[in-house]
Design an enzyme around this catalytic site. Structure first.
Site, short mmCIF file in Angstrom:
data_model
loop_
_atom_site.label_atom_id
_atom_site.label_comp_id
_atom_site.label_asym_id
_atom_site.label_seq_id
_atom_site.Cartn_x
_atom_site.Cartn_y
_atom_site.Cartn_z
N HIS A 237 -5.55 -12.10 2.94
CA HIS A 237 -4.49 -13.13 3.48
C HIS A 237 -3.94 -13.78 2.21
O HIS A 237 -3.07 -13.01 1.62
CB HIS A 237 -5.42 -14.16 4.22
CG HIS A 237 -4.74 -15.39 4.80
ND1 HIS A 237 -3.28 -15.33 5.19
CD2 HIS A 237 -5.11 -16.41 5.55
CE1 HIS A 237 -2.98 -16.36 5.90
NE2 HIS A 237 -4.07 -17.23 5.92
N HIS A 276 0.62 -5.97 8.57
CA HIS A 276 0.61 -7.42 9.22
C HIS A 276 0.22 -7.07 10.62
O HIS A 276 0.77 -6.36 11.24
CB HIS A 276 2.22 -7.97 9.09
CG HIS A 276 2.10 -9.62 9.32
ND1 HIS A 276 1.91 -10.07 10.61
CD2 HIS A 276 1.77 -10.48 8.44
CE1 HIS A 276 1.84 -11.23 10.34
NE2 HIS A 276 1.72 -11.63 9.09
N ASP A 332 4.10 -11.07 0.67
CA ASP A 332 3.29 -10.99 -0.43
C ASP A 332 3.72 -9.93 -1.35
O ASP A 332 3.47 -9.82 -2.48
CB ASP A 332 1.89 -11.03 0.01
CG ASP A 332 1.23 -12.15 0.29
OD1 ASP A 332 1.61 -13.39 -0.12
OD2 ASP A 332 0.57 -12.15 1.31
#
Ligand code: CMC
Length: 398
Positions: A237, A276, A332
């Site tokens: 995460h 994702h 990210d």
């Protein structure tokens, strides 16, 4: 009771109806309260977006002035909380400090504790709810900066309530603030603010689900924020931005990209910053973030790892393994490179995800208490263990 649906890891279970954030994973589309993320990233700022998420509308002039004033005048943390943070070792991971500091804030706020004030405190008293929303948002940045100062082995710097949220955050962390009236570079403030808008909410992700789940027990919001931050800390995460850089550093050069991807395909490695649960096409935030990266590189110099990261992305996007599984770069993948160019230490990166996500956690916590059915979250399970058997005394065990 009746029929139970078995859905391990909540691949397909909606536990709440929400008016906050909408994601169309197939189109790569994200909007908050009806406003597309592209417009918010371009036209809004972090505190305004936080207000929008939490209260459901863009503030008018008076609401905006009051909101900014209130949040920026609740940025101080008490000596007790400073002592807790200051007692951490210099090499503690900043996320551990962040989690501990929020748990400690709960201990120092008995008036916010339903266990002491009455079980239904936040259901009955919206003033207490709003006061604590403001306190939590205000203090999150100060706790983040203090966790960085511990790491630098330098004294804490008091917040500047006359600066914007992100300007104050950079100010409190920077060694140069020890001089008088230091102002961080406005281009970097703008870049961080845009990153904060992009990270502010993302519907029922792991940490927001944690905030809602823990909050459903009617615990105080400080404890729920500590739990949500702990969920975000993990490398699948919010810890992924840190893991991406460690991975790209390990790859080291463009020549090593293809051999690394072979390891990923053999399931010996994970390609951090890819994939994702909801986006199966493209993450709209990663497109905006790529533009932010260019503005940061202009101010701070180009981050050398970008060549390796770009080669990695290009090779993965052409590879059948990733194409067939619909794996694309997520937010990210690029954010870590920006934080690195900005000079943040690697282990500080998840903090820069956690601070803005506090706004989303609070929005979902408030929504659950305002509109939920007052039920505690309590999933069911499918028991697959042993059948009934008799206890075996120690001397008879094989
Ligand atoms: N590298 C290699 N293989 C992957 C990856 C990856 N990053 N992501 C998914 N896969 C594989 C997975 O092993 C599975 O393979 P198979 O079909 O052979 O079993 C297939 O792709 C489908 O994956 P999934 O089950 O749909 O993935 P998920 O929804 O359970 O997990 C995820 C989503 C984000 C945890 C995962 O993609 C991942 O681990 N990514 C790397 C960590 C990361 O970048 N996290 C940040 C997410 S975005 C910001 C945030 O919300 O925190």
């Amino acid at each position: 009771n009746g029929i139970r649906v078995f859905d391990p890891a909540f691949l397909n279970t909606a536990a709440i109806s929400s008016k906050i954030t909408f994601i169309d994973g197939d189109r790569g589309f994200l909007m908050h309260r009806g406003y597309p993320i592209e417009q918010l990233a371009e036209k809004s700022d972090f505190l305004e977006t936080a207000y929008l998420l939490i209260y459901g509308r863009l503030p008018d002039k008076k609401q905006d002035t009051t909101w900014r004033y209130e949040v920026m005048h609740h940025t101080e943390i008490s000596e007790d909380v400073k002592k807790v943070i200051g007692s951490m070792r210099y090499d503690s991971h900043p996320m551990s400090v962040f989690v501990s500091a929020f748990a400690a804030l709960g201990a120092f706020a008995p008036e916010a504790n339903p266990a002491l004030q009455g079980r239904n405190l936040y259901l009955e008293n919206k003033d207490v709810m709003n006061k604590n929303i403001i306190r939590i948002l205000g203090k999150a940045g100060t706790i983040a900066a203090a966790s960085m100062r511990v790491r630098m082995n330098r004294p804490f710097i008091a917040p500047r309530s006359d600066y914007s949220y992100c300007e104050n955050l950079l100010y409190m962390m920077d060694a140069q603030s020890e001089g008088e009236n230091y102002r961080p570079d406005s281009r970097l403030v703008k870049a961080l603010d845009t990153l904060f808008i992009l990270h502010a909410d993302h519907e029922m992700n792991c940490s927001t689900a944690t905030m809602t789940h823990v909050g459903s027990s009617l615990v105080d919001p400080y404890s729920a924020i500590a739990a949500a931050a702990a969920a975000l800390y993990g490398p699948l995460h919010g810890g992924a931005n840190e893991a991406v850089i460690r991975m790209v550093e390990k790859i080291g050069s463009v020549d090593n990209v293809l051999p690394f991807l072979e390891k990923v395909k053999r399931k010996e490695e994970l390609l951090f910053g890819f994939g994702h649960r909801v986006y199966r096409n493209t993450d709209p935030r990663s497109k905006i973030i790529r533009e932010v990266a260019d503005s940061v590189f202009e101010a701070c110099g180009r981050e050398p790892l970008i060549e390796v990261a770009t080669a990695l992305r290009d090779a993965a996007l052409k590879d059948e393994f990733f194409v067939s599984r619909r794996l694309y770069p997520n937010v990210d993948f690029w954010s870590g490179l920006i934080y690195k160019a900005l000079g943040f230490p690697l282990d500080f990166f998840p903090i820069l995800f956690a601070v803005p996500r506090v706004a989303g956690w609070l929005a979902h916590w408030k929504q659950m208490l305002d509109h939920g059915n007052g039920k505690i979250w309590r999933p069911r399970q499918v028991y697959v263990g042993e059948g009934l058997r008799d206890y075996v005394p120690m001397e008879q065990r094989a």
